[in-house]
Design a protein around this motif. Structure first.
Motif, PDB file in Angstrom:
ATOM      1  N   GLU A   1      42.001  49.895  33.827  1.00 21.23           N
ATOM      2  CA  GLU A   1      43.186  50.743  33.820  1.00 21.23           C
ATOM      3  C   GLU A   1      43.317  51.643  35.045  1.00 21.23           C
ATOM      4  O   GLU A   1      44.428  52.067  35.382  1.00 21.23           O
ATOM      5  CB  GLU A   1      43.192  51.609  32.552  1.00 21.23           C
ATOM      6  N   GLU A   2      42.222  51.942  35.718  1.00 20.45           N
ATOM      7  CA  GLU A   2      42.277  52.913  36.823  1.00 20.45           C
ATOM      8  C   GLU A   2      42.263  52.213  38.187  1.00 20.45           C
ATOM      9  O   GLU A   2      41.474  52.535  39.076  1.00 20.45           O
ATOM     10  CB  GLU A   2      41.106  53.888  36.702  1.00 20.45           C
ATOM     11  N   LYS A   3      43.169  51.280  38.363  1.00 17.23           N
ATOM     12  CA  LYS A   3      43.228  50.524  39.618  1.00 17.23           C
ATOM     13  C   LYS A   3      43.666  51.397  40.800  1.00 17.23           C
ATOM     14  O   LYS A   3      43.422  51.045  41.956  1.00 17.23           O
ATOM     15  CB  LYS A   3      44.201  49.343  39.486  1.00 17.23           C
ATOM     16  N   ASP A   4      44.307  52.498  40.520  1.00 18.09           N
ATOM     17  CA  ASP A   4      44.829  53.352  41.586  1.00 18.09           C
ATOM     18  C   ASP A   4      43.808  54.351  42.107  1.00 18.09           C
ATOM     19  O   ASP A   4      44.137  55.209  42.936  1.00 18.09           O
ATOM     20  CB  ASP A   4      46.070  54.104  41.095  1.00 18.09           C
TER      21      ASP A   4
ATOM     22  N   ARG B   1      34.468  38.743  37.156  1.00 19.12           N
ATOM     23  CA  ARG B   1      35.683  37.978  36.871  1.00 19.12           C
ATOM     24  C   ARG B   1      36.920  38.788  37.231  1.00 19.12           C
ATOM     25  O   ARG B   1      36.970  40.009  37.009  1.00 19.12           O
ATOM     26  CB  ARG B   1      35.740  37.577  35.391  1.00 19.12           C
ATOM     27  N   ALA B   2      37.915  38.110  37.757  1.00 15.67           N
ATOM     28  CA  ALA B   2      39.167  38.779  38.118  1.00 15.67           C
ATOM     29  C   ALA B   2      39.836  39.366  36.889  1.00 15.67           C
ATOM     30  O   ALA B   2      40.494  40.407  36.966  1.00 15.67           O
ATOM     31  CB  ALA B   2      40.106  37.795  38.816  1.00 15.67           C
ATOM     32  N   SER B   3      39.673  38.718  35.749  1.00 20.23           N
ATOM     33  CA  SER B   3      40.292  39.200  34.511  1.00 20.23           C
ATOM     34  C   SER B   3      39.773  40.589  34.132  1.00 20.23           C
ATOM     35  O   SER B   3      40.509  41.405  33.573  1.00 20.23           O
ATOM     36  CB  SER B   3      40.032  38.218  33.366  1.00 20.23           C
ATOM     37  N   GLN B   4      38.511  40.843  34.456  1.00 18.80           N
ATOM     38  CA  GLN B   4      37.961  42.163  34.168  1.00 18.80           C
ATOM     39  C   GLN B   4      38.656  43.233  35.003  1.00 18.80           C
ATOM     40  O   GLN B   4      38.935  44.336  34.524  1.00 18.80           O
ATOM     41  CB  GLN B   4      36.451  42.174  34.456  1.00 18.80           C
ATOM     42  N   PHE B   5      38.935  42.870  36.249  1.00 16.20           N
ATOM     43  CA  PHE B   5      39.665  43.806  37.104  1.00 16.20           C
ATOM     44  C   PHE B   5      41.085  44.035  36.587  1.00 16.20           C
ATOM     45  O   PHE B   5      41.573  45.165  36.562  1.00 16.20           O
ATOM     46  CB  PHE B   5      39.719  43.276  38.538  1.00 16.20           C
ATOM     47  N   LEU B   6      41.752  42.975  36.171  1.00 19.10           N
ATOM     48  CA  LEU B   6      43.122  43.100  35.690  1.00 19.10           C
ATOM     49  C   LEU B   6      43.207  43.991  34.449  1.00 19.10           C
ATOM     50  O   LEU B   6      44.211  44.676  34.234  1.00 19.10           O
ATOM     51  CB  LEU B   6      43.698  41.711  35.379  1.00 19.10           C
TER      52      LEU B   6
ATOM     53  N   LEU C   1      45.673  44.826  43.648  1.00 16.80           N
ATOM     54  CA  LEU C   1      45.060  46.116  43.958  1.00 16.80           C
ATOM     55  C   LEU C   1      45.959  46.938  44.866  1.00 16.80           C
ATOM     56  O   LEU C   1      46.104  48.154  44.679  1.00 16.80           O
ATOM     57  CB  LEU C   1      43.700  45.878  44.625  1.00 16.80           C
ATOM     58  N   LYS C   2      46.587  46.285  45.842  1.00 15.62           N
ATOM     59  CA  LYS C   2      47.465  46.986  46.775  1.00 15.62           C
ATOM     60  C   LYS C   2      48.683  47.589  46.069  1.00 15.62           C
ATOM     61  O   LYS C   2      49.216  48.615  46.488  1.00 15.62           O
ATOM     62  CB  LYS C   2      47.929  46.031  47.878  1.00 15.62           C
ATOM     63  N   LYS C   3      49.131  46.939  44.997  1.00 18.88           N
ATOM     64  CA  LYS C   3      50.262  47.476  44.242  1.00 18.88           C
ATOM     65  C   LYS C   3      49.909  48.835  43.628  1.00 18.88           C
ATOM     66  O   LYS C   3      50.743  49.738  43.578  1.00 18.88           O
ATOM     67  CB  LYS C   3      50.672  46.504  43.133  1.00 18.88           C
ATOM     68  N   ALA C   4      48.681  48.935  43.146  1.00 22.47           N
ATOM     69  CA  ALA C   4      48.245  50.165  42.485  1.00 22.47           C
ATOM     70  C   ALA C   4      47.718  51.193  43.475  1.00 22.47           C
ATOM     71  O   ALA C   4      47.897  52.404  43.294  1.00 22.47           O
ATOM     72  CB  ALA C   4      47.160  49.847  41.454  1.00 22.47           C
ATOM     73  N   SER C   5      47.062  50.717  44.536  1.00 23.42           N
ATOM     74  CA  SER C   5      46.434  51.618  45.497  1.00 23.42           C
ATOM     75  C   SER C   5      46.713  51.134  46.916  1.00 23.42           C
ATOM     76  O   SER C   5      45.888  50.456  47.531  1.00 23.42           O
ATOM     77  CB  SER C   5      44.920  51.675  45.235  1.00 23.42           C
TER      78      SER C   5
END
Length: 267
Positions: free
Chosen positions: A42-45, A34-39, A68-72
């Motif tokens: 905490e370590e998206k970067d 689920r996308a919510s799990q990704f959101l 994802l691009k915002k963080a990494s």
């Protein structure tokens, strides 16, 4: 390498993760349905790559890619989908790749070989002797300073031991392969022993005391004590693969027909 995998279908996600493990067995893979799990993660970067399904419920894979691009910013994003109609919208994200299901292991491997951004290589352990075999044979000590050898032949013997990849050899084998002396008599034996002794002294003088192992009249290199491009290549390291340009220990004629040279050619 750290890889993100998202697909809302359980079987599809399982297959994707299994394939990624086959292609990159040493990678850390974080998988979500689920996308919510990704959101909430905490370590998206910290991701080097992401393999995303396009349709994953209320939030599309493209929207996940934007977050994802915002963080990494340098994360390699590969869309994995059954829907070709999303290709144009996906391309606007400037992804690293776009794979149509069903895919093969080779399709996934090809994406890694053509990433837009090369992941930063992991830092090597400190305290290791650095050895480079691609092109000329080079050895570097502390602070990457070229290591000085008291004898040219001692350096060549070290190259020979490196080429043996940790397998023990005898003085007779060194005499035959490096010195090209078939008649292994007592004077030749003494010469080889002196050359090896000088090699060990050179290494120990530079602060490297555990590189050469001598026991039971056999000599070998301690692979754990060196940072070597050849060994990284055989371990499947991408950076080592990219640094090899068809030349291996060009200083030495015996290296052209060694087992390691043949193994490199077979990769």
């Amino acid at each position: 390498m750290k890889i993100l995998a998202i697909d809302d279908e359980r079987y599809a996600l399982q297959m994707l993760v299994e394939t990624l493990h086959k292609v990159k067995p040493d990678a850390e893979i974080v998988a979500f349905r689920r996308a919510s799990q990704f959101l909430e993660y905490e370590e998206k970067d910290t991701f080097d790559a992401a393999f995303l399904d396009i349709r994953i419920g209320k939030m599309s894979g493209i929207q996940v890619a934007i977050e994802l691009k915002k963080a990494s910013p340098h994360c390699n994003i590969v869309f994995v989908t059954s829907y070709s109609e999303y290709a144009f919208a996906a391309i606007q994200m400037r992804p690293s790749g776009y794979i149509m299901k069903p895919y093969t292991e080779e399709d996934i491997r090809n994406e890694f070989d053509n990433f837009r951004y090369l992941p930063e290589p992991e830092k090597k352990e400190s305290g290791k002797l650095k050895v480079r075999t691609f092109g000329n044979f080079r050895v570097f000590g502390n602070e990457d300073a070229p290591l000085k050898f008291s004898r040219t032949i001692s350096k060549e013997i070290f190259a020979y031991l490196i080429d043996q990849c940790g397998y023990p050899v005898t003085s007779k084998e060194i005499a035959a392969d490096v010195l090209e002396v078939e008649d292994f008599d007592r004077p030749t034996s003494k010469k080889v022993s002196q050359y090896v002794s000088d090699l060990i002294k050179d290494l120990e003088s530079a602060g490297f005391h555990n590189v050469i192992i001598k026991q039971n009249r056999q000599i070998q290199v301690n692979k754990e004590a060196v940072d070597c491009d050849l060994y990284d290549l055989f371990a499947g390291d991408a950076a080592a693969m990219n640094s090899y340009h068809g030349e291996y220990m060009i200083d030495y004629s015996w290296a052209e027909i060694s087992d390691s040279a043949d193994r490199i050619k077979s990769l």
